[in-house]
Design a protein around this motif. Structure first.
Motif, PDB file in Angstrom:
ATOM      1  N   SER A  80     -14.655  -9.670 -38.263  1.00 12.04           N
ATOM      2  CA  SER A  80     -13.922  -9.825 -39.525  1.00 12.04           C
ATOM      3  C   SER A  80     -12.427  -9.988 -39.278  1.00 12.04           C
ATOM      4  O   SER A  80     -11.749 -10.693 -40.019  1.00 12.04           O
ATOM      5  N   ILE A  81     -11.910  -9.369 -38.248  1.00  6.05           N
ATOM      6  CA  ILE A  81     -10.487  -9.490 -37.919  1.00  6.05           C
ATOM      7  C   ILE A  81     -10.161 -10.935 -37.553  1.00  6.05           C
ATOM      8  O   ILE A  81      -9.186 -11.506 -38.033  1.00  6.05           O
ATOM      9  N   PHE A  82     -11.004 -11.537 -36.712  1.00  3.07           N
ATOM     10  CA  PHE A  82     -10.775 -12.919 -36.289  1.00  3.07           C
ATOM     11  C   PHE A  82     -10.982 -13.891 -37.453  1.00  3.07           C
ATOM     12  O   PHE A  82     -10.316 -14.921 -37.532  1.00  3.07           O
ATOM     13  N   LEU A  83     -11.917 -13.559 -38.353  1.00  2.38           N
ATOM     14  CA  LEU A  83     -12.130 -14.420 -39.516  1.00  2.38           C
ATOM     15  C   LEU A  83     -10.944 -14.339 -40.475  1.00  2.38           C
ATOM     16  O   LEU A  83     -10.511 -15.339 -41.033  1.00  2.38           O
ATOM     17  N   MET A  84     -10.424 -13.137 -40.678  1.00  6.91           N
ATOM     18  CA  MET A  84      -9.322 -12.957 -41.627  1.00  6.91           C
ATOM     19  C   MET A  84      -8.006 -13.508 -41.112  1.00  6.91           C
ATOM     20  O   MET A  84      -7.236 -14.081 -41.872  1.00  6.91           O
ATOM     21  N   TYR A  85      -7.713 -13.306 -39.835  1.00  7.84           N
ATOM     22  CA  TYR A  85      -6.403 -13.652 -39.298  1.00  7.84           C
ATOM     23  C   TYR A  85      -6.400 -14.894 -38.412  1.00  7.84           C
ATOM     24  O   TYR A  85      -5.337 -15.378 -38.041  1.00  7.84           O
ATOM     25  N   GLY A  86      -7.577 -15.393 -38.045  1.00  5.56           N
ATOM     26  CA  GLY A  86      -7.648 -16.535 -37.148  1.00  5.56           C
ATOM     27  C   GLY A  86      -7.490 -16.098 -35.708  1.00  5.56           C
ATOM     28  O   GLY A  86      -7.239 -14.936 -35.417  1.00  5.56           O
ATOM     29  N   THR A  87      -7.646 -17.057 -34.797  1.00  2.00           N
ATOM     30  CA  THR A  87      -7.472 -16.770 -33.375  1.00  2.00           C
ATOM     31  C   THR A  87      -6.317 -17.609 -32.848  1.00  2.00           C
ATOM     32  O   THR A  87      -6.044 -18.686 -33.368  1.00  2.00           O
ATOM     33  N   PRO A  88      -5.629 -17.142 -31.829  1.00  2.00           N
ATOM     34  CA  PRO A  88      -4.473 -17.883 -31.325  1.00  2.00           C
ATOM     35  C   PRO A  88      -4.884 -19.127 -30.548  1.00  2.00           C
ATOM     36  O   PRO A  88      -5.967 -19.199 -29.991  1.00  2.00           O
ATOM     37  N   ARG A  89      -3.999 -20.083 -30.530  1.00  2.00           N
ATOM     38  CA  ARG A  89      -4.187 -21.295 -29.732  1.00  2.00           C
ATOM     39  C   ARG A  89      -3.634 -20.987 -28.337  1.00  2.00           C
ATOM     40  O   ARG A  89      -2.555 -20.432 -28.189  1.00  2.00           O
ATOM     41  N   HIS A  90      -4.375 -21.348 -27.323  1.00  2.61           N
ATOM     42  CA  HIS A  90      -3.897 -21.098 -25.966  1.00  2.61           C
ATOM     43  C   HIS A  90      -4.357 -22.211 -25.031  1.00  2.61           C
ATOM     44  O   HIS A  90      -5.247 -22.974 -25.358  1.00  2.61           O
ATOM     45  N   MET A  91      -3.721 -22.265 -23.897  1.00  2.00           N
ATOM     46  CA  MET A  91      -4.051 -23.281 -22.902  1.00  2.00           C
ATOM     47  C   MET A  91      -5.000 -22.667 -21.881  1.00  2.00           C
ATOM     48  O   MET A  91      -4.745 -21.579 -21.360  1.00  2.00           O
ATOM     49  N   GLY A  92      -6.083 -23.360 -21.625  1.00  2.00           N
ATOM     50  CA  GLY A  92      -6.981 -22.916 -20.571  1.00  2.00           C
ATOM     51  C   GLY A  92      -6.392 -23.281 -19.224  1.00  2.00           C
ATOM     52  O   GLY A  92      -5.623 -24.237 -19.088  1.00  2.00           O
ATOM     53  N   SER A  93      -6.699 -22.544 -18.198  1.00  2.00           N
ATOM     54  CA  SER A  93      -6.194 -22.884 -16.865  1.00  2.00           C
ATOM     55  C   SER A  93      -7.331 -22.767 -15.870  1.00  2.00           C
ATOM     56  O   SER A  93      -8.307 -22.046 -16.090  1.00  2.00           O
ATOM     57  N   ASN A  94      -7.180 -23.465 -14.750  1.00  2.00           N
ATOM     58  CA  ASN A  94      -8.204 -23.390 -13.716  1.00  2.00           C
ATOM     59  C   ASN A  94      -7.811 -22.343 -12.680  1.00  2.00           C
ATOM     60  O   ASN A  94      -6.792 -21.653 -12.817  1.00  2.00           O
ATOM     61  N   GLN A  95      -8.591 -22.290 -11.596  1.00  2.00           N
ATOM     62  CA  GLN A  95      -8.335 -21.256 -10.594  1.00  2.00           C
ATOM     63  C   GLN A  95      -7.028 -21.455  -9.843  1.00  2.00           C
ATOM     64  O   GLN A  95      -6.544 -20.557  -9.171  1.00  2.00           O
ATOM     65  N   TYR A  96      -6.400 -22.644  -9.948  1.00  2.00           N
ATOM     66  CA  TYR A  96      -5.136 -22.921  -9.266  1.00  2.00           C
ATOM     67  C   TYR A  96      -3.938 -22.694 -10.174  1.00  2.00           C
ATOM     68  O   TYR A  96      -2.808 -22.942  -9.781  1.00  2.00           O
ATOM     69  N   GLY A  97      -4.189 -22.258 -11.403  1.00  2.00           N
ATOM     70  CA  GLY A  97      -3.101 -22.008 -12.327  1.00  2.00           C
ATOM     71  C   GLY A  97      -2.650 -23.237 -13.092  1.00  2.00           C
ATOM     72  O   GLY A  97      -1.661 -23.195 -13.811  1.00  2.00           O
ATOM     73  N   LYS A  98      -3.342 -24.346 -12.892  1.00  2.00           N
ATOM     74  CA  LYS A  98      -2.966 -25.566 -13.603  1.00  2.00           C
ATOM     75  C   LYS A  98      -3.611 -25.547 -14.980  1.00  2.00           C
ATOM     76  O   LYS A  98      -4.773 -25.201 -15.125  1.00  2.00           O
ATOM     77  N   HIS A  99      -2.812 -25.945 -15.949  1.00  2.00           N
ATOM     78  CA  HIS A  99      -3.322 -25.948 -17.310  1.00  2.00           C
ATOM     79  C   HIS A  99      -4.161 -27.186 -17.564  1.00  2.00           C
ATOM     80  O   HIS A  99      -3.802 -28.281 -17.205  1.00  2.00           O
ATOM     81  N   GLY A 100      -5.260 -26.952 -18.213  1.00  2.00           N
ATOM     82  CA  GLY A 100      -6.166 -28.036 -18.553  1.00  2.00           C
ATOM     83  C   GLY A 100      -6.060 -28.358 -20.028  1.00  2.00           C
ATOM     84  O   GLY A 100      -4.961 -28.414 -20.592  1.00  2.00           O
TER      85      GLY A 100
END
Length: 153
Positions: free
Chosen positions: A91-111
């Protein structure tokens, strides 16, 4: 246990409480009725707002069912909303939404950017909106007016 609580809160409550007390009326009974009916109103709105989220049945079932009113001196409250420990975390995630974030791989590079889920304003407003608060205050005032009227007979 939910962190949200409903209390009695409308203009002129203290004066009405004092009048009922002077008339030897059962003030606690009116208080319990007002809080329990207020909770029912909010939970009805929450149930309607949860209908688009049919895959979160466990969250809907986590609405508090305990209708006991807790008295602490002259203050009374009742638990309202979702029980976080028993399936209400979504319910918390439904009410407030979830943040946008960048996924990264094992080398720290953002995908690719992992998108956010938006805030469900209908669900949020079912508890926190000004119109819900007005409805609750109006309901509570009507119950206390009725109790005062009966006590004066």
């Amino acid at each position: 246990m939910p962190k949200n609580k409903l209390t009695i809160d409308f203009k002129g409550f203290e004066e009405m409480y004092a009048k009922l007390d002077r008339l030897d009326s059962n003030v606690n009974k009116a208080t319990e009725e007002a809080l329990q009916k207020s909770k029912r109103l909010v939970h009805t709105q929450l149930g309607q707002a949860m209908s688009p989220h049919n895959n979160t049945y466990k969250t809907v079932k986590s609405l508090t069912k305990d209708n006991t009113v807790e008295f602490s001196g002259t203050k009374a409250s009742i638990n309202v909303g979702f029980d976080i420990a028993n399936g209400g975390l979504a319910s918390i995630f439904l009410m407030y939404g979830t943040p946008r974030h960048m996924g990264s791989n094992q080398y720290g590079k953002h995908g690719k950017s992992v998108g956010a889920t938006g805030q469900d304003m209908n669900l949020y407003n079912a508890i926190y909106s000004a119109s819900t608060k007005r409805k609750v205050r109006k309901l509570q005032k009507e119950i206390f007016d009725k109790a005062l009227e009966e006590a004066m007979k």
